[in-house]
Scaffold this active site. Structure first.
Site: not given
Ligand code: IDP
Ligand code: MG
Length: 153
Positions: A116, A53, A119, A13, A130
């Site tokens: 984080n 997303y 992805h 990212k 994706e």
């Molecule tokens: P993943 O990336 O581990 O698959 P997902 O639940 O699919 O996690 O969420 C996609 C992305 O959305 C996450 O990697 C993160 O960047 C963002 N995200 C998820 N939950 C939150 C939140 O509570 N606050 C801010 N960003 C979030």
């Molecule tokens: Mg995800």
């Protein structure tokens, strides 16, 4: 000859790119033995981000997430291997860096869920949806990696 059928979609990212972690991510993917079959750097468009997303479009963090993923270049990859999705998700670690194990990419390099680093698709089906947003089938390289016979029994 080893038959490898599963593919995973991985994206460094914008925060990972800005923080100089492209090489670190690639190193971990290569070290574990996975095969990179496509890779490129580009800025995610609004249309691509909305497709990627879509599943999160009703979440409170959706707008911020789209803003984050489109703000600067990313490095996207398609990786192949047996159980590649499970292996990759383990390398990446939990979504929230607070819960990600030390030794995982998010555990080692990130502090907050909204920044984080990386992805990775959570199932082979979602990974295909994706990578199809970002890559054509023509962009996948088909080749035999020389260590394949030593990585798989
Ligand atoms: P993943 O990336 O581990 O698959 P997902 O639940 O699919 O996690 O969420 C996609 C992305 O959305 C996450 O990697 C993160 O960047 C963002 N995200 C998820 N939950 C939150 C939140 O509570 N606050 C801010 N960003 C979030
Ligand atoms: Mg995800």
């Amino acid at each position: 000859m080893v038959k490898i059928l599963e593919r995973e979609f991985i994206m460094v990212k914008p925060d990972g790119v800005q923080r100089g972690l492209i090489g670190e991510v690639i190193k971990r993917i290569e070290k574990v033995g996975l095969k990179i079959i496509a890779m490129k750097m580009f800025k995610v468009s609004m249309v691509q981000a909305e497709k990627h997303y879509e599943i999160h479009k009703d979440k409170p963090f959706y707008n911020g997430l789209v803003e984050y993923i489109t703000c600067d270049p990313v490095v996207a990859m398609v990786v192949e291997g047996k159980n590649v999705v499970k292996i990759t998700r383990k390398l990446v670690g939990s979504t929230n860096p607070l819960e990600a194990e030390p030794g995982s990419i998010r555990g080692d390099y990130a502090l907050e869920i909204g920044r984080n680093i990386i992805h990775a698709g959570d199932s082979p089906e979602n990974a295909k949806t994706e990578y199809s947003i970002y890559f054509t089938e023509d962009e996948m390289s088909s080749y035999k990696k020389i260590d394949a016979d030593w990585l798989y029994e």
